[in-house]
Motif scaffolding. Structure first.
Motif, PDB file in Angstrom:
ATOM      1  N   ASP A   1       2.416   5.059  -0.181  1.00  0.00           N
ATOM      2  CA  ASP A   1       3.114   4.769   1.010  1.00  0.00           C
ATOM      3  C   ASP A   1       2.876   3.285   1.188  1.00  0.00           C
ATOM      4  O   ASP A   1       1.697   2.874   1.900  1.00  0.00           O
ATOM      5  CB  ASP A   1       2.832   5.569   2.125  1.00  0.00           C
ATOM      6  CG  ASP A   1       3.778   5.330   3.136  1.00  0.00           C
ATOM      7  OD1 ASP A   1       3.991   4.462   3.624  1.00  0.00           O
ATOM      8  OD2 ASP A   1       4.578   6.336   3.860  1.00  0.00           O
TER       9      ASP A   1
ATOM     10  N   THR B   1       6.427   4.033  -5.189  1.00  0.00           N
ATOM     11  CA  THR B   1       6.880   4.808  -4.043  1.00  0.00           C
ATOM     12  C   THR B   1       8.191   5.624  -4.362  1.00  0.00           C
ATOM     13  O   THR B   1       8.391   5.945  -5.461  1.00  0.00           O
ATOM     14  CB  THR B   1       7.434   3.680  -2.870  1.00  0.00           C
ATOM     15  OG1 THR B   1       8.452   3.189  -3.311  1.00  0.00           O
ATOM     16  CG2 THR B   1       6.223   2.428  -2.869  1.00  0.00           C
TER      17      THR B   1
ATOM     18  N   GLN C   1       3.543   1.283   3.754  1.00  0.00           N
ATOM     19  CA  GLN C   1       3.315   1.140   5.158  1.00  0.00           C
ATOM     20  C   GLN C   1       2.060   1.629   5.505  1.00  0.00           C
ATOM     21  O   GLN C   1       1.370   0.935   6.299  1.00  0.00           O
ATOM     22  CB  GLN C   1       4.434   1.665   6.269  1.00  0.00           C
ATOM     23  CG  GLN C   1       5.608   0.754   5.901  1.00  0.00           C
ATOM     24  CD  GLN C   1       6.937   1.423   7.010  1.00  0.00           C
ATOM     25  OE1 GLN C   1       6.641   2.474   7.313  1.00  0.00           O
ATOM     26  NE2 GLN C   1       7.965   0.541   7.083  1.00  0.00           N
ATOM     27  N   GLU C   2       1.709   2.573   4.782  1.00  0.00           N
ATOM     28  CA  GLU C   2       0.230   3.133   5.251  1.00  0.00           C
ATOM     29  C   GLU C   2      -0.758   2.206   4.377  1.00  0.00           C
ATOM     30  O   GLU C   2      -1.986   1.986   5.206  1.00  0.00           O
ATOM     31  CB  GLU C   2       0.114   4.329   4.671  1.00  0.00           C
ATOM     32  CG  GLU C   2       0.921   5.500   5.506  1.00  0.00           C
ATOM     33  CD  GLU C   2       0.726   6.821   4.952  1.00  0.00           C
ATOM     34  OE1 GLU C   2      -0.235   7.069   4.024  1.00  0.00           O
ATOM     35  OE2 GLU C   2       1.365   7.841   5.725  1.00  0.00           O
ATOM     36  N   ARG C   3      -0.723   1.851   3.422  1.00  0.00           N
ATOM     37  CA  ARG C   3      -1.754   0.858   2.660  1.00  0.00           C
ATOM     38  C   ARG C   3      -1.760  -0.459   2.772  1.00  0.00           C
ATOM     39  O   ARG C   3      -2.669  -1.283   3.044  1.00  0.00           O
ATOM     40  CB  ARG C   3      -1.154   1.088   1.076  1.00  0.00           C
ATOM     41  CG  ARG C   3      -2.283   0.180   0.132  1.00  0.00           C
ATOM     42  CD  ARG C   3      -3.587   0.771   0.418  1.00  0.00           C
ATOM     43  NE  ARG C   3      -4.550   0.005  -0.737  1.00  0.00           N
ATOM     44  CZ  ARG C   3      -4.712   0.383  -1.832  1.00  0.00           C
ATOM     45  NH1 ARG C   3      -4.220   1.436  -2.574  1.00  0.00           N
ATOM     46  NH2 ARG C   3      -5.585  -0.543  -2.597  1.00  0.00           N
TER      47      ARG C   3
ATOM     48  N   LYS D   1      -4.794  -3.254   3.440  1.00  0.00           N
ATOM     49  CA  LYS D   1      -5.615  -2.678   4.971  1.00  0.00           C
ATOM     50  C   LYS D   1      -6.940  -2.375   4.426  1.00  0.00           C
ATOM     51  O   LYS D   1      -7.861  -2.229   5.376  1.00  0.00           O
ATOM     52  CB  LYS D   1      -4.752  -1.741   5.368  1.00  0.00           C
ATOM     53  CG  LYS D   1      -3.544  -1.872   6.126  1.00  0.00           C
ATOM     54  CD  LYS D   1      -2.812  -0.595   6.627  1.00  0.00           C
ATOM     55  CE  LYS D   1      -1.419  -0.860   7.452  1.00  0.00           C
ATOM     56  NZ  LYS D   1      -0.838   0.277   8.084  1.00  0.00           N
TER      57      LYS D   1
END
Length: 305
Positions: free
Chosen positions: A27, A99, A29-31, A52
């Motif tokens: 994902d 993705t 946006q999560e990473r 991140k």
């Protein structure tokens, strides 16, 4: 060269196979933190992000699944990884994933952008900057050719810049790259950078991919860096500027066309080698090294005619 191309073909087959097995779904946006979009094209976009987990900034090349097959994606990723050992080819991270709708791989980010973003219209770049670009790009193209590969899309937008004085520039985007000798039946690359043999290609004809295609594009790119404009729109007889250039190169007229006459005589000779209409007469990209002690710009070079 045939042996080099054969070896690369086997190597890429192995890289594609191993990359395919480890292609996980992530994902975005999560990473990653999205910083900004760096560019977009027909098959996707390039985003500047921060990981991140590591706080590392990088560029992500994002390719839409509906326009790019998994095999196409893996070939481009493998080519980028394979060639990134050269200091003037963009460094590819060991990071490829998917993705729900895209294929993605990571690249180093260029802080300045690409060459097209720093060229001054009708002026180009300072002479020292142009020469630095010429040396670095020619080295990278020679490296690519030695591997039996042809980039097929050399242009200002595909040369990334790491400082304003062009001490470090790198070739990027291997989406159209092919093996030397591969037969194609459709035009490839950006119109103004295409060699005449590519421009003349029709659906009924075939063209064997060769490194001379990259040399031609390199010549057009250097003209853009020196003058801040293209030498012609398309390398066909229908383009008057190109037709005048061909007539001059074929000794049908003694005086260079006005736009070429503004360049120093040494550069006219250099471009005659890089932009030889007969591809068999085209020089290697490293021909530019023979002209580094010469002046590449005069006051008239900056004319807007």
């Amino acid at each position: 060269m045939a042996s080099a191309a054969h070896d690369v073909k086997i190597l890429l087959k192995g890289l594609v196979s191993s990359s395919s097995q480890g292609l996980q779904e992530i994902d975005l946006q999560e990473r990653f933190h999205l910083i900004k979009e760096l560019g977009s094209g027909g098959h996707g976009s390039v985003l500047l992000v921060e990981d991140k987990e590591t706080n590392q900034k990088m560029a992500l090349k994002i390719m839409e699944k509906k326009r790019t097959s998994k095999r196409q994606f893996l070939i481009e990723f493998s080519l980028s990884s394979y060639l990134s050992s050269h200091p003037n080819i963009i460094r590819s991270f060991d990071m490829a994933f998917k993705t729900q709708d895209h294929f993605v791989f990571g690249l180093e980010a260029a802080p300045v952008g690409d060459l097209s973003s720093i060229i001054v219209r009708n002026v180009g770049l300072p002479e020292d900057n142009v020469k630095r670009c010429a040396m670095q790009i020619s080295s990278a193209l020679e490296f690519i050719a030695e591997k039996g590969l042809v980039h097929m899309d050399i242009k200002c937008k595909n040369i990334l810049v790491f400082d304003q004085e062009c001490h470090c520039v790198k070739i990027t985007d291997f989406g159209l790259t092919g093996m030397k000798g591969t037969v194609i039946r459709s035009k490839s690359g950006s119109t103004s950078y295409r060699a005449p043999e590519m421009c003349e290609l029709t659906g009924q004809e075939e063209l064997a991919v060769d490194s001379t295609l990259d040399v031609w594009s390199f010549g057009v790119l250097l003209y853009c860096l020196i003058t801040g404009k293209f030498p012609w729109k398309v390398a066909t007889d229908k383009d008057k500027r190109f037709s005048r250039f061909v007539a001059w190169q074929n000794n049908h007229c003694d005086d260079p066309p006005a736009s070429w006459n503004k360049l120093p005589t040494c550069l006219q000779r250099m471009f005659g080698c890089l932009l030889a209409v007969d591809y068999s007469q085209r020089s290697k990209p490293t021909e530019v090294l023979c002209y580094m002690e010469e002046s590449w710009k005069t006051d008239s070079t900056y004319s807007t005619d």
